[in-house]
Design an enzyme around this catalytic site. Structure first.
Site, PDB file in Angstrom:
ATOM      1  N   GLY A 223      40.795  58.861  16.290  1.00 27.42           N
ATOM      2  CA  GLY A 223      40.416  57.479  16.021  1.00 27.42           C
ATOM      3  C   GLY A 223      40.576  56.612  17.245  1.00 27.42           C
ATOM      4  O   GLY A 223      41.303  56.974  18.171  1.00 27.42           O
TER       5      GLY A 223
ATOM      6  N   GLY B 112      46.274  53.175  14.256  1.00 27.04           N
ATOM      7  CA  GLY B 112      47.461  53.569  13.507  1.00 27.04           C
ATOM      8  C   GLY B 112      47.734  55.062  13.493  1.00 27.04           C
ATOM      9  O   GLY B 112      48.417  55.552  12.601  1.00 27.04           O
TER      10      GLY B 112
ATOM     11  N   HIS C   9      19.242  46.154  11.299  1.00 27.26           N
ATOM     12  CA  HIS C   9      18.888  47.389  12.005  1.00 27.26           C
ATOM     13  C   HIS C   9      19.360  48.619  11.221  1.00 27.26           C
ATOM     14  O   HIS C   9      18.589  49.528  10.937  1.00 27.26           O
ATOM     15  CB  HIS C   9      19.527  47.350  13.399  1.00 27.26           C
ATOM     16  CG  HIS C   9      19.299  48.564  14.228  1.00 27.26           C
ATOM     17  ND1 HIS C   9      18.416  48.589  15.275  1.00 27.26           N
ATOM     18  CD2 HIS C   9      19.838  49.813  14.167  1.00 27.26           C
ATOM     19  CE1 HIS C   9      18.417  49.785  15.818  1.00 27.26           C
ATOM     20  NE2 HIS C   9      19.284  50.549  15.164  1.00 27.26           N
ATOM     21  N   GLU C  10      20.624  48.614  10.847  1.00 35.67           N
ATOM     22  CA  GLU C  10      21.159  49.779  10.137  1.00 35.67           C
ATOM     23  C   GLU C  10      20.503  49.952   8.776  1.00 35.67           C
ATOM     24  O   GLU C  10      20.221  51.066   8.344  1.00 35.67           O
ATOM     25  CB  GLU C  10      22.676  49.674   9.988  1.00 35.67           C
ATOM     26  CG  GLU C  10      23.451  49.704  11.303  1.00 35.67           C
ATOM     27  CD  GLU C  10      23.161  50.935  12.151  1.00 35.67           C
ATOM     28  OE1 GLU C  10      22.839  52.001  11.593  1.00 35.67           O
ATOM     29  OE2 GLU C  10      23.228  50.821  13.394  1.00 35.67           O
TER      30      GLU C  10
ATOM     31  N   ASP D  75      18.228  55.053  19.773  1.00 37.01           N
ATOM     32  CA  ASP D  75      17.302  55.569  18.763  1.00 37.01           C
ATOM     33  C   ASP D  75      16.002  56.001  19.419  1.00 37.01           C
ATOM     34  O   ASP D  75      15.466  57.063  19.130  1.00 37.01           O
ATOM     35  CB  ASP D  75      16.976  54.482  17.728  1.00 37.01           C
ATOM     36  CG  ASP D  75      18.207  54.058  16.958  1.00 37.01           C
ATOM     37  OD1 ASP D  75      19.151  54.864  16.884  1.00 37.01           O
ATOM     38  OD2 ASP D  75      18.207  52.929  16.437  1.00 37.01           O
TER      39      ASP D  75
HETATM   40  P1  ADP Z   1      47.278  54.349  17.751  1.00 38.39           P
HETATM   41  O1  ADP Z   1      48.338  55.371  17.899  1.00 38.39           O
HETATM   42  O2  ADP Z   1      46.193  54.748  16.808  1.00 38.39           O
HETATM   43  O3  ADP Z   1      46.718  53.850  19.030  1.00 38.39           O
HETATM   44  P2  ADP Z   1      49.449  52.859  16.695  1.00 38.39           P
HETATM   45  O4  ADP Z   1      49.845  53.741  15.569  1.00 38.39           O
HETATM   46  O5  ADP Z   1      50.261  52.983  17.924  1.00 38.39           O
HETATM   47  O6  ADP Z   1      47.930  53.068  17.067  1.00 38.39           O
HETATM   48  O7  ADP Z   1      49.426  51.369  16.191  1.00 38.39           O
HETATM   49  C1  ADP Z   1      50.064  50.342  16.870  1.00 38.39           C
HETATM   50  C2  ADP Z   1      50.620  49.330  15.914  1.00 38.39           C
HETATM   51  O8  ADP Z   1      49.581  48.668  15.218  1.00 38.39           O
HETATM   52  C3  ADP Z   1      51.479  49.934  14.840  1.00 38.39           C
HETATM   53  O9  ADP Z   1      52.786  50.044  15.251  1.00 38.39           O
HETATM   54  C4  ADP Z   1      51.326  48.956  13.697  1.00 38.39           C
HETATM   55  O10 ADP Z   1      52.207  47.871  13.829  1.00 38.39           O
HETATM   56  C5  ADP Z   1      49.927  48.449  13.872  1.00 38.39           C
HETATM   57  N1  ADP Z   1      48.990  49.159  13.032  1.00 38.39           N
HETATM   58  C6  ADP Z   1      47.956  49.916  13.454  1.00 38.39           C
HETATM   59  N2  ADP Z   1      47.273  50.431  12.427  1.00 38.39           N
HETATM   60  C7  ADP Z   1      47.881  50.009  11.317  1.00 38.39           C
HETATM   61  C8  ADP Z   1      47.642  50.216   9.928  1.00 38.39           C
HETATM   62  N3  ADP Z   1      46.621  50.972   9.487  1.00 38.39           N
HETATM   63  N4  ADP Z   1      48.466  49.629   9.044  1.00 38.39           N
HETATM   64  C9  ADP Z   1      49.491  48.880   9.482  1.00 38.39           C
HETATM   65  N5  ADP Z   1      49.781  48.647  10.761  1.00 38.39           N
HETATM   66  C10 ADP Z   1      48.990  49.196  11.686  1.00 38.39           C
HETATM   67 ZN    ZN Z   2      19.846  52.509  15.362  1.00 39.19          ZN
END
Ligand code: ADP
Ligand code: ZN
Ligand code: MG
Length: 633
Positions: A221, A226, A445-446, A522
């Site tokens: 992601g 997160g 578009h989509e 596209d």
């Molecule tokens: P990634 O590792 O995907 O780059 P992180 O897990 O380090 O992202 O996210 C950084 C911070 O952002 C987390 O510590 C949290 O505070 C917040 N955060 C990110 N995504 C979420 C989520 N889905 N729900 C709650 N907090 C989130």
């Molecule tokens: Zn397109």
């Protein structure tokens, strides 16, 4: 933790020792009197003119003190000025003379006696000097270098001798309080990880029928969605130790250190099973080995680390309850070997949250701050399309800080507005944040793609349409599910595929009367398909059955440059015309199709703008034009 304090103490002690040594050596050097080496002839001159006070004869040298001003002052260097400044004598009176080997002592002694110069013999002792220059200084330098290296490689100097000792943090169950409750808005990923938690909790249940517990789970992601948080939550939920190390920490400047770390990490983890090993930013080590051979031996270290990781993953068996999780935001650069079954065979996509997800994340983070009554987090969520969880957490925090600066008792809506503006300004540098007008265009578009896909007979069904920006290039996305694995495609299927690709652009034409740059990709793909149909699949009557390609030269193979055409100018023109004609024909067809359904297109686009993601029943209804009758909810 206790050992950490201890470590710090030892660390500063080592520094003190080195500093003290340096100071002592410096002092000894400064206090030593200035000496000058003079030639034997000069010395004899000085003796004869009574300019010598006393001398000491050693085996190889004559050391002596001249009377004041007998020796020239000579140029004063920096060290002399330093001496003067330190109030040490800079006067030059001490001299040394190298004795001529094999020359008798007696005449010299007689000469000295004649001039009444005090003289003694002395056994040459270079002990102190040898000690300082031969041992203390080199040793000090070595210790200093070694400490610098240790700081790079391991923790403090206490870990000095364990070069490959990994510096991962171990979070024991007591410390790790993160649970799924701390993660919001990424329900699909969460649902998949619940299963992993169950594996860790009841491994037997799954092995009962001979099943094999997955070894590796890869979280994929964009940054800030997160992934790291989810991995910790899995460990917290399963109540197992959590070993974490970032991919970049594996890769050091010494070949072999990363590999040793991997070995060490797995060894420690095996002792603590069941547990989770989490490798954050896997792409730092897992980059595809192919194509990374820019310099000879350039990426040896990373390659060794990767090989070690692969070997370790193969070597242990997951029935012991060790699950490896990893996170990356660039799955496409990962080495294929990592994604093979038996390694990171499970992939969990952690998407950017949609409207509802964003509201949930905001609510989660807002628990920690004092909100003024009447704050609608839904409004904030609506204003922040394309924001990842980390951005939203950032907004809540910024708002709280802003309110505090203004000495308010609670965070108000205006603070949130300001915080959003700030974070948006920061994000705009990094990635795309769509304006209202752009969102409008992307939605139409989509929906154009989606509507064409449902209207033509041979297209794969659409299962999801989204205008949440993904990555840098894609502002929106229409996902089509292939109904079956395709090996052969008929001409009409290919034409329909081109039609779907053109749908986005045609929708823009119809609604805005002009087109944006958003259809670039596209068009590229549509053109490529059309060209293949003409030149490779023999699907154009005018060009005929022959295939036309480029004779690629050996070196430039696949590089897209060079290569010789195997056909005449005339044929090339015919091919171009045929490709053009095919695209234009399809374009007209799509235009006709969407013109009759323009009302549906517009209403569906509005629905998409409102919800950002459409799938399942709601998508079906939007595409059938049923959301029109419903009005704006
Ligand atoms: P990634 O590792 O995907 O780059 P992180 O897990 O380090 O992202 O996210 C950084 C911070 O952002 C987390 O510590 C949290 O505070 C917040 N955060 C990110 N995504 C979420 C989520 N889905 N729900 C709650 N907090 C989130
Ligand atoms: Zn397109
Ligand atoms: Mg992370």
């Amino acid at each position: 933790m206790k050992p950490r304090l201890n470590q710090r103490l030892q660390f500063s002690l080592a520094y003190l020792l080195v500093a003290a040594t340096v100071l002592l050596v410096l002092q000894a050097w400064l206090q030593a009197p200035r000496t000058v080496e003079i030639p034997m002839s000069r010395f004899l001159d000085l003796v004869r003119s009574d300019k010598i006070e006393k001398v000491a004869l050693t085996e190889r040298q004559i050391q002596g003190i001249a009377k004041p001003d007998a020796l020239p002052a000579g140029p004063t260097g920096a060290s002399d000025r330093l001496r003067q400044w330190l109030n040490q004598s800079a006067e030059l009176r001490v001299f040394t003379v190298t004795r001529i080997p094999g020359v008798e002592e007696a005449p010299l002694v007689a000469e000295l006696e004649r001039h009444k110069i005090e003289f003694t013999g002395r056994i040459e002792s270079t002990f102190v000097r040898d000690l300082v220059f031969g041992w203390i200084i080199p040793l000090g330098v070595m210790i200093a270098i070694w400490m610098v290296l240790m700081r790079r490689v391991g923790g403090g100097p206490t870990q000095a001798l364990s070069f490959g000792r990994s510096k991962h943090k171990i979070f024991d169950r007591k410390e790790l309080k993160t649970t799924f409750g701390d993660v919001a808005g990424v329900d699909e990923a969460k649902a998949e990880l619940v299963e992993i938690v169950d594996f860790l909790k009841n491994p037997r249940k799954y092995q009962r029928l001979g099943g094999r517990i997955p070894k590796g789970v890869l979280l994929v992601g964009t940054p800030g969605t997160g992934k790291t948080l989810l991995a910790r939550a899995v460990a917290g939920e399963a109540d197992v130790p959590f070993f974490t190390l970032s991919g970049s920490e594996f890769v050091e400047m010494f070949v072999g250190v990363g590999a040793a770390r991997v070995r060490d990490l797995f060894e420690q983890a095996k002792d603590k099973a069941p547990c989770i090993i989490f490798i954050d930013e896997l792409d730092a080590i897992g980059k595809s080995r192919a194509g990374s051979t820019g310099f000879i031996g350039g990426h040896d270290e990373r390659e060794q680390t990767l090989n070690q990781l692969l070997a370790e993953m193969d070597g242990f068996d997951s029935s012991k309850g060790v699950i490896i999780m990893a996170a990356t935001n660039r799955p496409e650069v990962l080495d294929q070997a990592l994604l093979r079954p038996g390694r990171f065979d499970r992939q969990v996509v952690v998407d950017k949250p949609d409207l509802r997800g964003r509201e949930a994340i905001l609510r989660l983070h807002a628990r920690a701050v004092v909100l003024a009554p009447g704050i609608d987090l839904g409004v904030i969520a609506a204003r922040t399309p394309g924001f990842a969880g980390a951005d939203l957490a950032n907004i809540v925090n910024e708002a709280a800080l802003l309110a505090a600066r203004k000495e308010k008792n609670a965070v108000e809506m205006s603070d949130f507005e300001e915080a959003i503006d700030r974070v948006v300004a920061g994000l705009e540098k990094k990635s795309r944040v769509l304006s209202e007008k752009e969102r409008d265009i992307v939605a139409h578009h989509e929906m154009g793609h989606a509507l064409v896909a449902t209207s033509v007979p041979h297209a794969d069904p659409v299962h999801k349409v989204t205008i949440i920006p993904r990555g840098v290039a894609a502002l929106g996305m229409t996902y089509q599910l292939p109904t079956e694995e395709r090996f052969l495609m008929t001409r009409s299927e290919l034409e329909d595929r081109i039609a779907v690709l053109l749908g986005g652009r045609v929708a823009e034409e119809l609604v805005y009367g002009e087109v944006s740059t958003g259809a670039h990709n596209d068009l590229e793909r549509a053109t490529e398909l059309a060209r293949l149909m003409v030149t490779k699949y023999g699907m154009s009557e005018r060009v005929g059955l022959a295939t036309y390609g480029e004779r690629s030269s050996l070196f430039l193979k696949g590089s897209g440059i060079g290569g010789e055409r195997e056909y005449s100018e005339a044929t090339a023109r015919t091919i171009d015309e045929e490709v053009r004609a095919l695209l234009e024909r399809t374009h007209d067809r799509v235009r006709g199709m969407l013109t009759t359904k323009k009302a549906v297109l517009v209403s569906a686009a509005q629905e998409l703008k409102r919800t950002e993601t459409l799938e399942g029943e709601r998508l079906r209804r939007a595409l059938a034009g049923e959301s029109m009758t419903e009005g704006a909810r």
